[in-house]
Design an enzyme around this catalytic site. Structure first.
Site, PDB file in Angstrom:
ATOM      1  N   ASP A 114      38.617 -16.472 -29.995  1.00 52.51           N
ATOM      2  CA  ASP A 114      38.069 -17.352 -28.954  1.00 52.51           C
ATOM      3  C   ASP A 114      36.803 -16.670 -28.449  1.00 52.51           C
ATOM      4  O   ASP A 114      36.695 -15.446 -28.499  1.00 52.51           O
ATOM      5  CB  ASP A 114      39.074 -17.527 -27.805  1.00 52.51           C
ATOM      6  CG  ASP A 114      38.861 -18.837 -27.034  1.00 52.51           C
ATOM      7  OD1 ASP A 114      39.827 -19.586 -26.868  1.00 52.51           O
ATOM      8  OD2 ASP A 114      37.718 -19.096 -26.597  1.00 52.51           O
ATOM      9  N   CYS A 174      27.673 -41.294 -16.337  1.00 55.00           N
ATOM     10  CA  CYS A 174      29.127 -41.142 -16.281  1.00 55.00           C
ATOM     11  C   CYS A 174      29.390 -39.678 -15.955  1.00 55.00           C
ATOM     12  O   CYS A 174      28.585 -39.047 -15.281  1.00 55.00           O
ATOM     13  CB  CYS A 174      29.789 -41.583 -17.587  1.00 55.00           C
ATOM     14  SG  CYS A 174      29.327 -40.597 -19.010  1.00 55.00           S
ATOM     15  N   GLY A 205      44.691 -24.278 -24.207  1.00 54.69           N
ATOM     16  CA  GLY A 205      45.905 -25.013 -23.862  1.00 54.69           C
ATOM     17  C   GLY A 205      47.040 -24.747 -24.836  1.00 54.69           C
ATOM     18  O   GLY A 205      48.136 -24.353 -24.439  1.00 54.69           O
ATOM     19  N   ARG A 226      46.480 -26.067 -17.151  1.00 54.51           N
ATOM     20  CA  ARG A 226      47.332 -26.113 -18.353  1.00 54.51           C
ATOM     21  C   ARG A 226      47.340 -24.817 -19.155  1.00 54.51           C
ATOM     22  O   ARG A 226      48.238 -24.586 -19.949  1.00 54.51           O
ATOM     23  CB  ARG A 226      46.891 -27.259 -19.277  1.00 54.51           C
ATOM     24  CG  ARG A 226      45.494 -27.060 -19.836  1.00 54.51           C
ATOM     25  CD  ARG A 226      44.861 -28.325 -20.372  1.00 54.51           C
ATOM     26  NE  ARG A 226      43.511 -28.039 -20.841  1.00 54.51           N
ATOM     27  CZ  ARG A 226      42.470 -27.852 -20.058  1.00 54.51           C
ATOM     28  NH1 ARG A 226      42.594 -27.938 -18.762  1.00 54.51           N
ATOM     29  NH2 ARG A 226      41.291 -27.564 -20.547  1.00 54.51           N
ATOM     30  N   ASN A 262      40.504 -24.731 -16.445  1.00 47.30           N
ATOM     31  CA  ASN A 262      41.477 -24.401 -17.494  1.00 47.30           C
ATOM     32  C   ASN A 262      42.885 -24.200 -16.922  1.00 47.30           C
ATOM     33  O   ASN A 262      43.885 -24.348 -17.623  1.00 47.30           O
ATOM     34  CB  ASN A 262      41.110 -23.084 -18.195  1.00 47.30           C
ATOM     35  CG  ASN A 262      39.761 -23.092 -18.875  1.00 47.30           C
ATOM     36  OD1 ASN A 262      39.130 -22.048 -18.980  1.00 47.30           O
ATOM     37  ND2 ASN A 262      39.299 -24.240 -19.333  1.00 47.30           N
ATOM     38  N   LEU A 263      42.953 -23.814 -15.655  1.00 48.79           N
ATOM     39  CA  LEU A 263      44.208 -23.267 -15.125  1.00 48.79           C
ATOM     40  C   LEU A 263      45.305 -24.307 -14.962  1.00 48.79           C
ATOM     41  O   LEU A 263      46.478 -23.951 -14.854  1.00 48.79           O
ATOM     42  CB  LEU A 263      43.945 -22.559 -13.792  1.00 48.79           C
ATOM     43  CG  LEU A 263      42.904 -21.425 -13.861  1.00 48.79           C
ATOM     44  CD1 LEU A 263      42.731 -20.787 -12.495  1.00 48.79           C
ATOM     45  CD2 LEU A 263      43.303 -20.370 -14.884  1.00 48.79           C
ATOM     46  N   LYS A 282      38.414 -14.982 -22.164  1.00 49.55           N
ATOM     47  CA  LYS A 282      39.789 -15.456 -22.376  1.00 49.55           C
ATOM     48  C   LYS A 282      40.610 -14.425 -23.151  1.00 49.55           C
ATOM     49  O   LYS A 282      41.812 -14.283 -22.930  1.00 49.55           O
ATOM     50  CB  LYS A 282      39.783 -16.787 -23.125  1.00 49.55           C
ATOM     51  CG  LYS A 282      39.422 -17.960 -22.238  1.00 49.55           C
ATOM     52  CD  LYS A 282      39.690 -19.293 -22.905  1.00 49.55           C
ATOM     53  CE  LYS A 282      39.401 -20.418 -21.911  1.00 49.55           C
ATOM     54  NZ  LYS A 282      39.556 -21.747 -22.522  1.00 49.55           N
ATOM     55  N   ASN A 286      38.216 -28.995 -31.085  1.00 43.35           N
ATOM     56  CA  ASN A 286      37.129 -29.826 -31.617  1.00 43.35           C
ATOM     57  C   ASN A 286      37.334 -30.042 -33.112  1.00 43.35           C
ATOM     58  O   ASN A 286      37.998 -29.248 -33.790  1.00 43.35           O
ATOM     59  CB  ASN A 286      35.774 -29.161 -31.355  1.00 43.35           C
ATOM     60  CG  ASN A 286      35.654 -27.835 -32.063  1.00 43.35           C
ATOM     61  OD1 ASN A 286      35.314 -27.784 -33.247  1.00 43.35           O
ATOM     62  ND2 ASN A 286      35.957 -26.738 -31.374  1.00 43.35           N
ATOM     63  N   CYS A 305      39.379 -33.564 -24.255  1.00 44.87           N
ATOM     64  CA  CYS A 305      40.243 -33.504 -23.076  1.00 44.87           C
ATOM     65  C   CYS A 305      39.399 -33.423 -21.803  1.00 44.87           C
ATOM     66  O   CYS A 305      39.810 -33.907 -20.751  1.00 44.87           O
ATOM     67  CB  CYS A 305      41.181 -32.309 -23.157  1.00 44.87           C
ATOM     68  SG  CYS A 305      42.451 -32.477 -24.427  1.00 44.87           S
TER      69      CYS A 305
END
Lengths: 77, 407
Positions: free
Chosen positions: B87, B365, B66, B98, B95-96, B111, B156, B213
């Protein structure tokens, strides 16, 4: 918004740049409780001094004019 | 090729208190570059001298997600001569929303490969250095030491502390940015005389309590806002213009909207940049309470659990179980498990009376974090047969029923 009713019942301070009234005699822990903030998830700056000891929040009584910045841990990227 | 002598060298006009980039033996600009960067060259604060500094600069972007997206796009376009990217992830469809560095046809690609294609298209003059690996305590100093500046766009806490400490040890400024939901933070840490990340956030938060996020959501535009602020700081530092965000934390709330800056000071008791007792990199996963496998150590969130496959077996054999979903209504509307009951975590306390304390409860959850909190809350309230569904509805979709959509 909180309103001052009985004189002396509340004190005025600044939290994250905004004026705020809290009951007289409140501690920092009381304020965080009112704001529903978990003390472990924020850093508190009290009158420009970062507080390192979270255990002391419950004994730190806030006084009129105190300036508090409550900064969240934000890790996303 | 040399630059035209009459092109308005403004070195004397540029306020250059400090810049981490060498200012002698700068590379020259060719004709194509002079034209390409013309809108920079006519700014007295940049000029040919400044553009040559940008070309000389070596900047490492940690994370091509991001925040890394606007950083990579704008710094490549601006003509930063060498951009390193680190990365080890592949592009995922989620991911797309943002990560504008990547496109739909890049899904499943690395990436870095995706980023490199896009950046070369934007500016072929930029030299790219691709580090397709995870940044660790073992490789960080080796990778970072070749750069003048680092921009932290990680997602993180272990990597954030690692980047900070490595920058402090090497004396490389760390242009920090972070985002969550509608809010972001920006600062420049680890300069020669400014504070570092640990001067503000001395110790990490308890593991698992700050949602990522992926768990809490993030406005797609927000990394654009925060990442471009980081890119602006990078360019300012290279040029030595303006007031860099050293000793200041910019707090951005996109909903207000509000931009506030908080003054920060170097903390003389900071173990990284103050006392300097931290002389080498440590185990940051452990420091943040996480094992190398990503599991939480000694956390209050480690609770009795059941895997989706075990749960499916129990249900298939007619097990008497109550499925409790502690997500929000809007998440339930996206996907939910057949026969489950929805009680959002925030209203669990007031709903305890409606649950049978003798029933066996399986709480779930999205990915297992919130439900672990619910399990703990239920056990404290006297419920004894409570299990957490490992990996939540996402792992249920992976392992048991792919017809349950992931989000």
């Amino acid at each position: 918004m909180m309103h001052t009713e009985a004189p002396g019942a509340t004190i005025a301070l600044t939290v994250n740049g905004e004026p705020r009234a809290i009951p007289e005699g409140s501690t920092l822990a009381d304020l965080l409780g009112t704001l529903q903030l978990d003390p472990r998830l924020i850093v508190v700056e009290h009158n420009r001094e970062i507080l390192r000891d979270r255990d002391a929040y419950s004994t730190l009584e806030l006084v009129p004019g105190d300036i508090l910045e409550l900064v969240h841990f934000v890790g996303g990227g | 090729m040399t630059t035209p002598g009459s092109s308005g060298r403004v070195a004397g006009e540029i306020a250059t208190p400090t810049t981490p980039v060498p200012t002698v033996d700068l590379p020259t600009l060719d004709r194509d570059e002079l034209l390409r960067y013309s809108r920079h060259l006519i700014l007295p604060e940049v000029g040919v001298e400044g553009q040559r500094r940008l070309k000389a600069a070596r900047v490492l972007l940690v994370g091509a997600g991001g925040l890394g997206s606007p950083l990579a796009l704008y710094l490549a376009a601006a003509g930063v001569g060498t951009l390193g990217l680190i990365d080890h992830d592949v592009v995922d469809v989620t991911n797309l929303q943002r990560q504008v560095l990547h496109g739909t046809s890049d899904i499943g690609r690395s990436k870095l490969a995706s980023a490199a294609d896009r950046m070369r298209e934007i500016n072929p003059h930029v030299k790219l250095e691709l580090h397709e690996t995870r940044l660790t305590s073992a490789n960080a100093l080796e990778i970072l030491r070749d750069y003048d500046l680092v921009a932290d766009g990680t997602d993180n806490f272990p990597t954030r502390y690692l980047v900070n400490d490595a920058c402090v040890l090497l004396g490389i400024p760390n242009v920090y940015g972070s985002i969550f939901r509608f809010e972001g933070q920006v600062s420049v840490f680890a300069t020669a005389d400014g504070p570092c990340y640990r001067c503000l956030f001395r110790e990490p938060p308890p593991p698992g309590l700050v949602p990522s996020c992926a768990e809490g959501g993030v406005l797609g535009v927000l990394p654009g806002l925060i990442g471009t602020l980081q890119a602006t700081e990078v360019v300012k530092l290279i040029l030595g213009v303006g007031e860099p965000l050293v000793g200041r934390l910019l707090l951005v709330d996109s909903l207000g909207p509000s931009f506030r800056t908080l003054k920060l000071r170097r903390d003389p008791t900071c173990p990284a940049c103050g006392t300097r007792e931290l002389q080498e990199l440590i185990d940051y996963e452990h420091f943040c309470g996480i094992t190398t496998g990503g599991e939480l150590i000694h956390s209050e969130l480690t609770v009795p659990s059941i895997t989706p496959l075990e749960l499916a077996d129990r249900l298939a054999s007619g097990g008497e179980l109550t499925l409790l979903d502690v997500r929000e209504q809007h998440e339930w509307d996206i996907a939910h498990l057949e026969g489950a009951r929805l009680i959002p975590l925030g209203s669990l306390a007031e709903s305890l009376d409606s649950l049978d304390p003798d029933a066996e409860l399986v709480v779930h959850c999205k990915s297992g974090g919130r439900s672990a909190k619910a399990v703990r809350q239920l056990r404290e309230a006297g419920f004894t047969h409570v299990l957490n569904l490992d990996g939540g509805i996402l792992r249920w979709s992976d392992d048991v029923d792919p017809s349950v959509p992931k989000y």
